[in-house]
Design an enzyme around this catalytic site. Structure first.
Site, PDB file in Angstrom:
ATOM      1  N   LYS A 168      -3.677  16.888  -6.109  1.00  0.00           N
ATOM      2  CA  LYS A 168      -2.799  16.715  -7.255  1.00  0.00           C
ATOM      3  C   LYS A 168      -1.947  17.959  -7.510  1.00  0.00           C
ATOM      4  O   LYS A 168      -0.829  17.870  -8.027  1.00  0.00           O
ATOM      5  CB  LYS A 168      -3.616  16.366  -8.495  1.00  0.00           C
ATOM      6  CG  LYS A 168      -4.085  14.922  -8.521  1.00  0.00           C
ATOM      7  CD  LYS A 168      -2.916  13.940  -8.568  1.00  0.00           C
ATOM      8  CE  LYS A 168      -3.357  12.527  -8.853  1.00  0.00           C
ATOM      9  NZ  LYS A 168      -2.218  11.586  -8.972  1.00  0.00           N
TER      10      LYS A 168
ATOM     11  N   TYR B 104      -9.572  16.141  -4.973  1.00  0.00           N
ATOM     12  CA  TYR B 104      -8.657  15.525  -5.939  1.00  0.00           C
ATOM     13  C   TYR B 104      -7.766  16.582  -6.586  1.00  0.00           C
ATOM     14  O   TYR B 104      -6.538  16.423  -6.656  1.00  0.00           O
ATOM     15  CB  TYR B 104      -9.481  14.789  -6.999  1.00  0.00           C
ATOM     16  CG  TYR B 104      -8.663  14.158  -8.103  1.00  0.00           C
ATOM     17  CD1 TYR B 104      -7.852  13.053  -7.845  1.00  0.00           C
ATOM     18  CD2 TYR B 104      -8.713  14.653  -9.402  1.00  0.00           C
ATOM     19  CE1 TYR B 104      -7.109  12.464  -8.857  1.00  0.00           C
ATOM     20  CE2 TYR B 104      -7.979  14.061 -10.422  1.00  0.00           C
ATOM     21  CZ  TYR B 104      -7.178  12.967 -10.145  1.00  0.00           C
ATOM     22  OH  TYR B 104      -6.440  12.387 -11.152  1.00  0.00           O
TER      23      TYR B 104
ATOM     24  N   ASN C  13       1.824   5.768 -10.097  1.00  0.00           N
ATOM     25  CA  ASN C  13       0.543   5.847 -10.783  1.00  0.00           C
ATOM     26  C   ASN C  13      -0.646   5.837  -9.825  1.00  0.00           C
ATOM     27  O   ASN C  13      -1.697   6.386 -10.138  1.00  0.00           O
ATOM     28  CB  ASN C  13       0.412   4.688 -11.774  1.00  0.00           C
ATOM     29  CG  ASN C  13      -0.983   4.594 -12.369  1.00  0.00           C
ATOM     30  OD1 ASN C  13      -1.371   5.409 -13.196  1.00  0.00           O
ATOM     31  ND2 ASN C  13      -1.763   3.615 -11.918  1.00  0.00           N
TER      32      ASN C  13
ATOM     33  N   THR D   6     -10.690   5.035 -18.730  1.00  0.00           N
ATOM     34  CA  THR D   6     -10.303   3.918 -17.868  1.00  0.00           C
ATOM     35  C   THR D   6     -11.509   3.304 -17.154  1.00  0.00           C
ATOM     36  O   THR D   6     -11.340   2.487 -16.259  1.00  0.00           O
ATOM     37  CB  THR D   6      -9.278   4.376 -16.812  1.00  0.00           C
ATOM     38  OG1 THR D   6      -9.838   5.445 -16.036  1.00  0.00           O
ATOM     39  CG2 THR D   6      -7.990   4.845 -17.467  1.00  0.00           C
TER      40      THR D   6
ATOM     41  N   ASP E 126       0.864  -1.178   0.000  1.00  0.00           N
ATOM     42  CA  ASP E 126       0.000   0.000   0.000  1.00  0.00           C
ATOM     43  C   ASP E 126       0.900   1.227   0.000  1.00  0.00           C
ATOM     44  O   ASP E 126       1.817   1.332   0.838  1.00  0.00           O
ATOM     45  CB  ASP E 126      -0.893  -0.020   1.240  1.00  0.00           C
ATOM     46  CG  ASP E 126      -1.936   1.078   1.246  1.00  0.00           C
ATOM     47  OD1 ASP E 126      -1.635   2.207   0.797  1.00  0.00           O
ATOM     48  OD2 ASP E 126      -3.057   0.832   1.715  1.00  0.00           O
TER      49      ASP E 126
END
Length: 264
Positions: free
Chosen positions: A168, A164, A84, A199, A56
């Site tokens: 980022k 998010y 990633n 994805t 993890d």
């Protein structure tokens, strides 16, 4: 024989990185939190170039153990690390920053986003740095996103995914800090946007489709040529090309699969 660690390799772009890198002459370590639950990863593990690591990215002990496993195979070195793994909440993805039902939900989403998207790559990079310093290539690629680019977000007026996007943005600065410290050692640290990539493992829920259309319209406001998502194989192939071309002068940069800061 170049060696690679791909963190967050169980699905999507991470799995595609492993697939494209798993060719004769390479050694690829595919790291995932639960690799046994990934059918794609299990299939790729049959290739002689692929080694599976269970770890993890938020667990320093597990990461050190994974690095020790890599060292056993490579003799103590690593050429390339690809960060990633990331987190974005499906529940909160299309909320604006003041639209959480409770303050606790906002706090929890921001904390989990920071832990996974900022601390995760930092902890992973730190765990593998001793091996990278003994490698020949010395490159670290950390996936970011175009919607963490503040000037773009302002132009597009894209108000969603606050936790998010903020997290980022933070990982881009972490990338800069590494670039500054390790410039003299010949390292290249890149933060990269993969573009808008398809994805999804299942069709979008009906209630989400209008939000996706709104997002596409926001992107087209800045990039009228934008036609929609690309496929993972196209994105990963382009990102690996950018990584291969990158030199020390590029270290600390935020780029995209296109090789510039433009990502649509």
């Amino acid at each position: 024989m170049p060696s690679y660690v791909v963190a967050g390799a169980s699905r999507g772009l991470g799995l595609e990185f492993v697939e494209q890198l798993a060719k004769p002459g390479n050694i690829v370590f595919a790291m995932a939190r639960n690799p046994s639950q990934s059918k794609g990863l299990q299939a790729l593990s049959k290739k002689p170039e692929v080694h599976i690591l269970k770890a993890d990215i938020t667990d320093p002990v597990g990461l050190r153990a994974a690095a020790a496993e890599v060292a056993k195979v490579t003799g103590g070195s690593l050429d390339v690390l690809i960060n990633n793994a990331a987190y974005v909440s499906k529940k909160y993805e299309f909320l604006q920053i003041d639209e959480f039902a409770t303050e606790q939900e906002l706090i929890d989403d921001f904390k989990l986003s920071f832990d996974t998207n900022v601390l995760g790559p930092v902890l992973t990079t730190n765990a593998f740095l001793p091996l990278l310093r003994k490698g020949h290539v010395k490159k670290v690629l950390t996936l970011s996103t175009g919607i963490a680019d503040a000037p773009f977000v302002l132009k597009a007026e894209y108000a969603y995914s606050p936790a998010y996007c903020v997290s980022k943005t933070g990982v881009e600065m972490a990338n800069v800090k590494y670039a500054i410290k390790y410039k003299k050692e010949g390292f290249v640290f890149l933060a990269i946007s993969p573009g808008v990539v398809n994805t999804a493992e299942e069709p979008a829920a009906p209630e989400i489709i209008p939000k996706l259309q709104e997002m596409a319209a926001a992107f087209q406001k800045v990039a009228p040529h934008f036609k929609g998502p690309i496929e993972p194989n196209e994105s990963v192939s382009a990102m690996l090309s950018v990584l291969d071309r990158a030199t020390i002068k590029d270290s600390g940069s935020f780029v995209s699969h296109l090789g510039t800061r433009e990502w649509l």
